[in-house]
Write a protein that holds these residues in place. Structure first.
Motif, PDB file in Angstrom:
ATOM      1  N   GLU A  38      29.829 -46.608 125.204  1.00 54.15           N
ATOM      2  CA  GLU A  38      29.099 -47.363 126.199  1.00 54.15           C
ATOM      3  C   GLU A  38      28.082 -46.489 126.916  1.00 54.15           C
ATOM      4  OE1 GLU A  38      29.128 -50.509 125.343  1.00 54.15           O
ATOM      5  OE2 GLU A  38      28.805 -50.821 127.468  1.00 54.15           O
ATOM      6  N   TYR A  39      28.471 -45.280 127.169  1.00 60.27           N
ATOM      7  CA  TYR A  39      27.575 -44.328 127.826  1.00 60.27           C
ATOM      8  C   TYR A  39      26.304 -44.165 126.994  1.00 60.27           C
ATOM      9  CZ  TYR A  39      26.193 -39.761 129.747  1.00 60.27           C
ATOM     10  OH  TYR A  39      25.522 -38.705 130.306  1.00 60.27           O
ATOM     11  N   VAL A  40      26.499 -43.956 125.689  1.00 57.44           N
ATOM     12  CA  VAL A  40      25.342 -43.783 124.807  1.00 57.44           C
ATOM     13  C   VAL A  40      24.514 -45.067 124.759  1.00 57.44           C
ATOM     14  CG1 VAL A  40      24.667 -43.477 122.389  1.00 57.44           C
ATOM     15  CG2 VAL A  40      26.368 -41.982 123.413  1.00 57.44           C
ATOM     16  N   ARG A  41      25.197 -46.211 124.642  1.00 57.65           N
ATOM     17  CA  ARG A  41      24.451 -47.470 124.557  1.00 57.65           C
ATOM     18  C   ARG A  41      23.634 -47.724 125.822  1.00 57.65           C
ATOM     19  NH1 ARG A  41      29.165 -49.996 122.009  1.00 57.65           N
ATOM     20  NH2 ARG A  41      28.732 -50.112 119.783  1.00 57.65           N
TER      21      ARG A  41
ATOM     22  N   VAL B 248      26.045 -44.094 118.101  1.00 56.79           N
ATOM     23  CA  VAL B 248      27.319 -44.619 118.602  1.00 56.79           C
ATOM     24  C   VAL B 248      28.400 -44.533 117.519  1.00 56.79           C
ATOM     25  CG1 VAL B 248      28.460 -46.791 119.223  1.00 56.79           C
ATOM     26  CG2 VAL B 248      26.365 -46.127 120.380  1.00 56.79           C
ATOM     27  N   GLU B 249      28.010 -44.884 116.285  1.00 56.19           N
ATOM     28  CA  GLU B 249      28.965 -44.848 115.168  1.00 56.19           C
ATOM     29  C   GLU B 249      29.500 -43.438 114.923  1.00 56.19           C
ATOM     30  OE1 GLU B 249      30.111 -47.444 113.380  1.00 56.19           O
ATOM     31  OE2 GLU B 249      29.073 -48.595 114.926  1.00 56.19           O
TER      32      GLU B 249
ATOM     33  N   ARG C 201      36.896 -43.453 123.481  1.00 58.10           N
ATOM     34  CA  ARG C 201      35.807 -43.695 122.533  1.00 58.10           C
ATOM     35  C   ARG C 201      34.861 -44.757 123.088  1.00 58.10           C
ATOM     36  NH1 ARG C 201      35.746 -42.749 117.006  1.00 58.10           N
ATOM     37  NH2 ARG C 201      37.973 -42.361 117.011  1.00 58.10           N
ATOM     38  N   TRP C 202      35.493 -45.820 123.628  1.00 57.00           N
ATOM     39  CA  TRP C 202      34.686 -46.922 124.180  1.00 57.00           C
ATOM     40  C   TRP C 202      33.790 -46.418 125.304  1.00 57.00           C
ATOM     41  CZ3 TRP C 202      34.410 -49.055 129.107  1.00 57.00           C
ATOM     42  CH2 TRP C 202      33.721 -50.256 129.209  1.00 57.00           C
ATOM     43  N   LEU C 203      34.363 -45.588 126.170  1.00 63.53           N
ATOM     44  CA  LEU C 203      33.631 -45.062 127.306  1.00 63.53           C
ATOM     45  C   LEU C 203      32.414 -44.262 126.836  1.00 63.53           C
ATOM     46  CD1 LEU C 203      34.536 -45.362 130.252  1.00 63.53           C
ATOM     47  CD2 LEU C 203      35.407 -43.048 130.147  1.00 63.53           C
ATOM     48  N   LEU C 204      32.645 -43.410 125.836  1.00 67.48           N
ATOM     49  CA  LEU C 204      31.541 -42.589 125.330  1.00 67.48           C
ATOM     50  C   LEU C 204      30.480 -43.454 124.663  1.00 67.48           C
ATOM     51  CD1 LEU C 204      33.518 -39.620 123.766  1.00 67.48           C
ATOM     52  CD2 LEU C 204      31.977 -39.501 125.713  1.00 67.48           C
TER      53      LEU C 204
ATOM     54  N   TRP D 214      16.883 -49.365 118.741  1.00 66.29           N
ATOM     55  CA  TRP D 214      18.273 -49.736 118.998  1.00 66.29           C
ATOM     56  C   TRP D 214      19.144 -49.366 117.797  1.00 66.29           C
ATOM     57  CZ3 TRP D 214      21.106 -50.274 123.006  1.00 66.29           C
ATOM     58  CH2 TRP D 214      22.381 -50.847 122.907  1.00 66.29           C
ATOM     59  N   ALA D 215      18.616 -49.543 116.597  1.00 63.25           N
ATOM     60  CA  ALA D 215      19.376 -49.177 115.400  1.00 63.25           C
ATOM     61  C   ALA D 215      19.718 -47.688 115.447  1.00 63.25           C
ATOM     62  CB  ALA D 215      18.568 -49.499 114.153  1.00 63.25           C
ATOM     63  N   ARG D 216      18.785 -46.885 115.966  1.00 58.22           N
ATOM     64  CA  ARG D 216      19.055 -45.442 116.088  1.00 58.22           C
ATOM     65  C   ARG D 216      20.173 -45.165 117.078  1.00 58.22           C
ATOM     66  NH1 ARG D 216      14.315 -41.212 115.905  1.00 58.22           N
ATOM     67  NH2 ARG D 216      13.616 -41.661 113.803  1.00 58.22           N
TER      68      ARG D 216
END
Ligand SMILES: Nc1nc2c(ncn2[C@@H]2O[C@H](COP(=O)(O)OP(=O)(O)OP(=O)(O)O)[C@@H](O)[C@H]2O)c(=O)[nH]1
Ligand SMILES: [Mg+2]
Length: 518
Positions: free
Chosen positions: A229-232, A95-96, A224-227, A88-90
């Motif tokens: 969230e997609y990654v998460r 995300v960052e 940004r949020w959408l992207l 998850w850290a990865r």
């Protein structure tokens, strides 16, 4: 500029100016009027005041919306095994790094690449030894990751982005329209092409609608949020997948008995009420361990409310691991296992029992302070558990028995307040609890002093039960992972069996096909 001007028709421009002129002169005329009436300062003051208020309100609204988005953020699942933390850290570090400019949504394949990047990050964490861990991904599972992440994202968008509910139906249809197509192109997944990506369709459409709507929030922020969230979401499902929790079926893993519990239930001693009733799902497995003659069987009898397990003043009364079916208010259906003294248990038996336990109750006698061998056994159990990074170690409670035998020997006047430093017995009990917490390296809150002697029963029904119930959440999580592990193995086996059967059928039919082709 010249070029632009040359492209505009002069007459058109003139007609436009004629339209605008009456309105444009209003501004200087208004200012003149203010000047003549000496109201310029008042106007300037109000201008500043209202702009300030407008700006303040806007920032507040923006902050509120940002907060709403942050609230809706995907978080790590508390039921994940410890190994998932690093993965998850990865995902979070990816995300960052996301910059909306790098991932234009109108470029279809880019989002697919982002999903692939996320999956690769997680995959290489779980399989550092494999050069291309993505290729380890099974096709139906890869589809599942994408399908579930997209489905979740649709829900998050609906919940967190204003007006988005209007755009979900079309997107959903789109996602499901993609699915059969994607399934036909399974080979592309295998090759690592993420063009066939339903999330892609969903995101592009969602973003298109949002952009048209031009709503209050800064578009860049929502994008940004959408992207992110997609990654998460892809990351979260990838972790589920690689930690063995993503099953192809949707049923809850604890709804069916595991193989080992099925056998144990058949052997289990039941109370009269529970007798003959089949278990509706996987029971919690509570393992009672400790040295010989410390009161393990007595404890089970007391928790059971009836005399079931054999107890005796002589050691070695219990000869094998023995399951009892335990049903009580507030407790999930449970199997509680009585055991012989740990010193008599084979290492393999002990490890197997500990690995398949959801809670361990370690019984230790307060008046036998030589605990070195106990610590060694407990450490071995802990090491075996820690090695299973795909599981959560079960919670451990230490029950201190024989507190009636502590000094002053003759005194037994419960209840004892362990914080009372004027009472010698209470102080002895407190000292025994502290010593055990240190000797066995367990948190002191998990060490419960009890007395199990006949006629001197103390602290079982209240304190010990409360402590057991307090650990229920953790025990249930351990059970969930244990069941998922078994289901995954079953699933793998079934898949393999089906694949082998298909291959067999193919081979049998081969000579016929070949002769037909000749
Ligand atoms: N005084 C006193 N006696 C206890 C206490 N707990 C258990 N006993 C007694 O200790 C004896 C042994 O208890 P068991 O429950 O058979 O112990 P066990 O750990 O199951 O023993 P094995 O099966 O032989 O390993 C019994 O006679 C119990 O009554 C206690 O807290 N105080
Ligand atoms: Mg016993």
């Amino acid at each position: 500029m010249k070029r632009i001007m040359s492209r505009i028709d002069g007459l058109w421009l003139g007609s436009l100016l004629l339209w605008v002129l009456p309105f444009a002169v209003l501004v200087p005329l208004g200012l003149l009027w203010l000047q003549q009436h000496g109201a310029m300062l008042v106007w300037l003051g109000s201008l500043l005041l209202l702009s300030g208020a407008g700006f303040g309100l806007q920032s507040w609204l923006k902050e509120r919306q940002q907060h709403q988005l942050d609230e809706g953020q995907t978080r790590p699942d508390p039921t994940w095994p410890p190994v998932a933390e690093g993965a998850w850290a990865r995902v979070e570090s990816l995300v960052e790094q996301i910059e909306p400019d790098d991932w234009p949504l109108d470029d279809g394949t880019r989002l697919g690449e982002l999903a692939q990047l996320t999956l690769e990050r997680v995959a290489s964490y779980f399989h550092p030894e494999v050069e291309q861990p993505l290729l380890e991904l099974r096709v139906p599972h890869a589809l599942l990751v994408i399908e579930r992440a997209s489905r979740d994202l649709r829900e998050s968008i609906t919940q967190n982005i204003p007006f988005s509910h209007r755009l979900t139906i079309g997107s959903l249809v789109r996602v499901y329209r993609w699915k059969p197509f994607a399934e036909r192109l399974l080979g592309m997944y295998r090759a690592g092409y993420w063009v066939v990506n339903p999330a892609n369709a969903l995101l592009s459409e969602a973003w298109g609608h949002l952009r048209k709507r031009g709503f209050a929030m800064a578009q860049q922020d929502v994008y940004r949020w959408l992207l992110q969230e997609y990654v998460r979401k892809v990351g979260a499902y990838a972790i589920d997948l690689y930690s063995g929790r993503l099953l192809l079926t949707d049923d809850t893993p604890i709804m069916r008995l595991t193989q080992v519990s099925r056998e144990d239930v058949e052997r289990a001693v039941s109370s009269e009420v529970a007798e003959a009733e089949p278990l509706p799902g996987e029971p919690l497995r509570i393992l009672v361990l400790g040295r010989s003659n410390t009161g393990k069987s007595s404890l089970i009898n007391l928790l059971f409310g009836q005399l079931r397990a054999a107890t005796d003043v002589l050691p070695e009364t219990t000869r094998a691991l023995m399951p009892y079916r335990l049903e009580r208010d507030g407790l999930d259906l449970a199997l509680i296992f009585d055991s012989p003294g740990v010193e008599r248990l084979a290492y393999k038996t002990l490890n197997e029992a500990a690995i398949s336990a959801d809670m361990i109750i370690w019984v230790s006698a307060a008046h036998r302070p030589d605990r070195q061998s106990e610590r060694q056994t407990l450490d071995a159990v802990r090491t075996a558990q820690a090695a299973r990074v795909d599981r959560r170690p079960p919670p451990l409670l230490v029950v201190v028995t024989y507190i009636d035998r502590l000094r002053p020997l003759r005194e037994w006047l419960p209840p004892y307040d362990l914080t009372d430093s004027t009472n010698l017995k209470a102080m002895s009990i407190q000292a025994a609890v502290t010593a055990l917490a240190t000797d066995l390296e367990v948190p002191i809150a998990n060490v419960i002093p009890v007395c199990l002697a006949e006629g001197r029963l103390y602290n079982v029904e209240d304190t010990l039960w409360t402590a057991i119930l307090d650990q229920m959440d953790r025990a249930q999580r351990t059970r969930l992972l244990r069941c998922q592990d078994e289901r995954r193995r079953e699933e793998n086996w079934n898949l393999l069996r089906r694949q082998l059967a298909n291959a067999g059928r193919f081979l049998i039919a081969l000579p016929r096909r070949m002769s037909r082709n000749q």
